[in-house]
Design a protein around this motif. Structure first.
Motif, PDB file in Angstrom:
ATOM      1  N   THR A   1       0.856  -1.186   0.000  1.00  0.00           N
ATOM      2  CA  THR A   1       0.000   0.000   0.000  1.00  0.00           C
ATOM      3  C   THR A   1       0.899   1.246   0.000  1.00  0.00           C
ATOM      4  O   THR A   1       2.098   1.162   0.274  1.00  0.00           O
ATOM      5  CB  THR A   1      -0.903   0.038   1.246  1.00  0.00           C
ATOM      6  N   ARG A   2       0.323   2.387  -0.251  1.00  0.00           N
ATOM      7  CA  ARG A   2       1.102   3.631  -0.296  1.00  0.00           C
ATOM      8  C   ARG A   2       1.846   3.862   1.022  1.00  0.00           C
ATOM      9  O   ARG A   2       3.037   4.173   1.034  1.00  0.00           O
ATOM     10  CB  ARG A   2       0.177   4.817  -0.601  1.00  0.00           C
ATOM     11  N   GLN A   3       1.136   3.717   2.137  1.00  0.00           N
ATOM     12  CA  GLN A   3       1.768   3.978   3.431  1.00  0.00           C
ATOM     13  C   GLN A   3       2.844   2.947   3.756  1.00  0.00           C
ATOM     14  O   GLN A   3       3.900   3.280   4.284  1.00  0.00           O
ATOM     15  CB  GLN A   3       0.710   4.042   4.532  1.00  0.00           C
ATOM     16  N   ARG A   4       2.604   1.686   3.426  1.00  0.00           N
ATOM     17  CA  ARG A   4       3.613   0.660   3.660  1.00  0.00           C
ATOM     18  C   ARG A   4       4.856   0.910   2.818  1.00  0.00           C
ATOM     19  O   ARG A   4       5.978   0.746   3.296  1.00  0.00           O
ATOM     20  CB  ARG A   4       3.055  -0.726   3.358  1.00  0.00           C
ATOM     21  N   VAL A   5       4.664   1.300   1.564  1.00  0.00           N
ATOM     22  CA  VAL A   5       5.807   1.588   0.698  1.00  0.00           C
ATOM     23  C   VAL A   5       6.596   2.782   1.235  1.00  0.00           C
ATOM     24  O   VAL A   5       7.829   2.774   1.240  1.00  0.00           O
ATOM     25  CB  VAL A   5       5.356   1.820  -0.766  1.00  0.00           C
ATOM     26  N   THR A   6       5.886   3.791   1.707  1.00  0.00           N
ATOM     27  CA  THR A   6       6.559   4.955   2.293  1.00  0.00           C
ATOM     28  C   THR A   6       7.453   4.530   3.447  1.00  0.00           C
ATOM     29  O   THR A   6       8.641   4.888   3.500  1.00  0.00           O
ATOM     30  CB  THR A   6       5.524   5.978   2.799  1.00  0.00           C
ATOM     31  N   LEU A   7       6.905   3.746   4.371  1.00  0.00           N
ATOM     32  CA  LEU A   7       7.677   3.328   5.542  1.00  0.00           C
ATOM     33  C   LEU A   7       8.778   2.341   5.164  1.00  0.00           C
ATOM     34  O   LEU A   7       9.898   2.431   5.671  1.00  0.00           O
ATOM     35  CB  LEU A   7       6.740   2.756   6.604  1.00  0.00           C
ATOM     36  N   ALA A   8       8.477   1.419   4.256  1.00  0.00           N
ATOM     37  CA  ALA A   8       9.489   0.459   3.812  1.00  0.00           C
ATOM     38  C   ALA A   8      10.645   1.167   3.125  1.00  0.00           C
ATOM     39  O   ALA A   8      11.810   0.806   3.317  1.00  0.00           O
ATOM     40  CB  ALA A   8       8.860  -0.569   2.871  1.00  0.00           C
ATOM     41  N   SER A   9      10.354   2.192   2.353  1.00  0.00           N
ATOM     42  CA  SER A   9      11.395   2.950   1.660  1.00  0.00           C
ATOM     43  C   SER A   9      12.312   3.659   2.647  1.00  0.00           C
ATOM     44  O   SER A   9      13.520   3.740   2.434  1.00  0.00           O
ATOM     45  CB  SER A   9      10.767   3.956   0.699  1.00  0.00           C
ATOM     46  N   LEU A  10      11.732   4.151   3.737  1.00  0.00           N
ATOM     47  CA  LEU A  10      12.544   4.780   4.782  1.00  0.00           C
ATOM     48  C   LEU A  10      13.395   3.744   5.512  1.00  0.00           C
ATOM     49  O   LEU A  10      14.519   4.023   5.916  1.00  0.00           O
ATOM     50  CB  LEU A  10      11.648   5.518   5.778  1.00  0.00           C
TER      51      LEU A  10
ATOM     52  N   LEU B   1       4.624  -1.426  11.611  1.00  0.00           N
ATOM     53  CA  LEU B   1       5.812  -2.089  12.159  1.00  0.00           C
ATOM     54  C   LEU B   1       5.453  -3.473  12.692  1.00  0.00           C
ATOM     55  O   LEU B   1       6.194  -4.436  12.484  1.00  0.00           O
ATOM     56  CB  LEU B   1       6.456  -1.228  13.242  1.00  0.00           C
ATOM     57  N   ARG B   2       4.336  -3.588  13.362  1.00  0.00           N
ATOM     58  CA  ARG B   2       3.883  -4.906  13.864  1.00  0.00           C
ATOM     59  C   ARG B   2       3.636  -5.867  12.699  1.00  0.00           C
ATOM     60  O   ARG B   2       4.033  -7.030  12.751  1.00  0.00           O
ATOM     61  CB  ARG B   2       2.609  -4.765  14.696  1.00  0.00           C
ATOM     62  N   ALA B   3       2.985  -5.368  11.645  1.00  0.00           N
ATOM     63  CA  ALA B   3       2.725  -6.211  10.466  1.00  0.00           C
ATOM     64  C   ALA B   3       4.033  -6.642   9.807  1.00  0.00           C
ATOM     65  O   ALA B   3       4.170  -7.798   9.374  1.00  0.00           O
ATOM     66  CB  ALA B   3       1.841  -5.461   9.464  1.00  0.00           C
TER      67      ALA B   3
ATOM     68  N   GLN C   1       9.493  14.163   5.621  1.00  0.00           N
ATOM     69  CA  GLN C   1       9.438  14.130   4.155  1.00  0.00           C
ATOM     70  C   GLN C   1       8.086  14.583   3.630  1.00  0.00           C
ATOM     71  O   GLN C   1       7.839  14.522   2.428  1.00  0.00           O
ATOM     72  CB  GLN C   1       9.702  12.716   3.658  1.00  0.00           C
ATOM     73  N   GLY C   2       7.215  14.978   4.543  1.00  0.00           N
ATOM     74  CA  GLY C   2       5.908  15.452   4.120  1.00  0.00           C
ATOM     75  C   GLY C   2       4.898  14.348   3.885  1.00  0.00           C
ATOM     76  O   GLY C   2       3.848  14.579   3.286  1.00  0.00           O
ATOM     77  N   ASP C   3       5.198  13.128   4.348  1.00  0.00           N
ATOM     78  CA  ASP C   3       4.261  12.015   4.166  1.00  0.00           C
ATOM     79  C   ASP C   3       3.257  11.994   5.307  1.00  0.00           C
ATOM     80  O   ASP C   3       3.629  12.027   6.485  1.00  0.00           O
ATOM     81  CB  ASP C   3       5.016  10.682   4.110  1.00  0.00           C
ATOM     82  N   ALA C   4       1.983  11.927   4.953  1.00  0.00           N
ATOM     83  CA  ALA C   4       0.906  11.931   5.941  1.00  0.00           C
ATOM     84  C   ALA C   4       0.659  10.505   6.431  1.00  0.00           C
ATOM     85  O   ALA C   4      -0.090   9.748   5.825  1.00  0.00           O
ATOM     86  CB  ALA C   4      -0.359  12.520   5.342  1.00  0.00           C
ATOM     87  N   VAL C   5       1.328  10.130   7.520  1.00  0.00           N
ATOM     88  CA  VAL C   5       1.160   8.824   8.131  1.00  0.00           C
ATOM     89  C   VAL C   5       0.992   9.070   9.620  1.00  0.00           C
ATOM     90  O   VAL C   5       1.805   9.758  10.233  1.00  0.00           O
ATOM     91  CB  VAL C   5       2.400   7.925   7.880  1.00  0.00           C
ATOM     92  N   SER C   6      -0.060   8.516  10.213  1.00  0.00           N
ATOM     93  CA  SER C   6      -0.278   8.725  11.644  1.00  0.00           C
ATOM     94  C   SER C   6       0.662   7.822  12.446  1.00  0.00           C
ATOM     95  O   SER C   6       1.144   6.798  11.954  1.00  0.00           O
ATOM     96  CB  SER C   6      -1.731   8.421  12.008  1.00  0.00           C
ATOM     97  N   LEU C   7       0.900   8.189  13.692  1.00  0.00           N
ATOM     98  CA  LEU C   7       1.744   7.387  14.565  1.00  0.00           C
ATOM     99  C   LEU C   7       1.119   6.006  14.773  1.00  0.00           C
ATOM    100  O   LEU C   7       1.829   4.992  14.798  1.00  0.00           O
ATOM    101  CB  LEU C   7       1.969   8.101  15.904  1.00  0.00           C
ATOM    102  N   ALA C   8      -0.192   5.940  14.879  1.00  0.00           N
ATOM    103  CA  ALA C   8      -0.881   4.645  15.034  1.00  0.00           C
ATOM    104  C   ALA C   8      -0.635   3.756  13.816  1.00  0.00           C
ATOM    105  O   ALA C   8      -0.402   2.549  13.948  1.00  0.00           O
ATOM    106  CB  ALA C   8      -2.373   4.858  15.246  1.00  0.00           C
ATOM    107  N   THR C   9      -0.656   4.344  12.633  1.00  0.00           N
ATOM    108  CA  THR C   9      -0.380   3.585  11.412  1.00  0.00           C
ATOM    109  C   THR C   9       1.047   3.070  11.412  1.00  0.00           C
ATOM    110  O   THR C   9       1.317   1.936  11.017  1.00  0.00           O
ATOM    111  CB  THR C   9      -0.646   4.453  10.166  1.00  0.00           C
TER     112      THR C   9
ATOM    113  N   ALA D   1       9.137   3.434  16.646  1.00  0.00           N
ATOM    114  CA  ALA D   1       7.957   3.908  15.916  1.00  0.00           C
ATOM    115  C   ALA D   1       7.990   5.427  15.817  1.00  0.00           C
ATOM    116  O   ALA D   1       7.687   6.007  14.766  1.00  0.00           O
ATOM    117  CB  ALA D   1       6.681   3.431  16.604  1.00  0.00           C
ATOM    118  N   GLU D   2       8.420   6.060  16.897  1.00  0.00           N
ATOM    119  CA  GLU D   2       8.443   7.524  16.928  1.00  0.00           C
ATOM    120  C   GLU D   2       9.470   8.091  15.945  1.00  0.00           C
ATOM    121  O   GLU D   2       9.200   9.076  15.261  1.00  0.00           O
ATOM    122  CB  GLU D   2       8.744   8.024  18.343  1.00  0.00           C
ATOM    123  N   SER D   3      10.646   7.472  15.870  1.00  0.00           N
ATOM    124  CA  SER D   3      11.672   7.993  14.957  1.00  0.00           C
ATOM    125  C   SER D   3      11.265   7.779  13.497  1.00  0.00           C
ATOM    126  O   SER D   3      11.526   8.636  12.649  1.00  0.00           O
ATOM    127  CB  SER D   3      13.045   7.367  15.235  1.00  0.00           C
ATOM    128  N   LEU D   4      10.600   6.662  13.210  1.00  0.00           N
ATOM    129  CA  LEU D   4      10.134   6.423  11.842  1.00  0.00           C
ATOM    130  C   LEU D   4       9.000   7.387  11.487  1.00  0.00           C
ATOM    131  O   LEU D   4       8.950   7.925  10.378  1.00  0.00           O
ATOM    132  CB  LEU D   4       9.678   4.969  11.684  1.00  0.00           C
TER     133      LEU D   4
END
Length: 142
Positions: free
Chosen positions: A21-30, A65-67, A52-60, A42-45
């Motif tokens: 998904t878009r959010q997973r790719v964003t986090l995986a890329s980081l 990360l758990r997934a 980088q201007g990516d709209a991802v909530s801390l809960a997401t 989780a906080e540093s990610l």
């Protein structure tokens, strides 16, 4: 973030059977976009994504990360029973925890020797052994 980072992140997810998904790719890329291993909270990610201007909530970020851990993409390392770090290097290896700045780094595996482990209690088996070596910087003596 470069196109190469995005491609590396997407490939990392697809190889583990995780839907990119878009959010997973964003986090995986980081996490793995530059091909380097890293330890994140989780906080540093979350801060890196926000930077980088990516709209991802801390809960997401927490849920993702758990997934990723469940898919075998990350190893969770818990320090002090409450602080979780997520490591992109999923091979068994020891860690240094730097108490002064709260950083987790890899320790040299080849120097660690565990001669024997205690027997697991009846009805249990050892799932893994986590070695976290706590460090503090020496202070200059006056």
């Amino acid at each position: 973030m470069t196109q190469t980072h995005i491609e590396n992140g997407t490939r990392w997810l697809e190889q583990a059977g995780v839907r990119p998904t878009r959010q997973r790719v964003t986090l995986a890329s980081l996490l793995v976009g530059d091909g380097q291993h890293r330890h994140v909270t989780a906080e540093s990610l979350f801060e890196a994504a926000k930077g980088q201007g990516d709209a991802v909530s801390l809960a997401t970020v927490y849920n993702t990360l758990r997934a990723f851990c469940e898919a075998g993409l990350l190893q969770e390392v818990t320090v002090d029973g409450s602080k979780s770090y997520f490591d992109t290097n999923t091979h068994d290896h020891p860690h240094f925890f730097w108490e002064d700045d709260g950083k987790l780094t890899d320790a040299p595996s080849e120097q660690l020797v565990i001669a024997e482990l205690p027997d697991a209690p009846e009805g249990a088996e050892i799932a893994s052994v986590d070695v976290v070596i706590r460090l503090r910087r020496k202070t200059a003596k006056g």
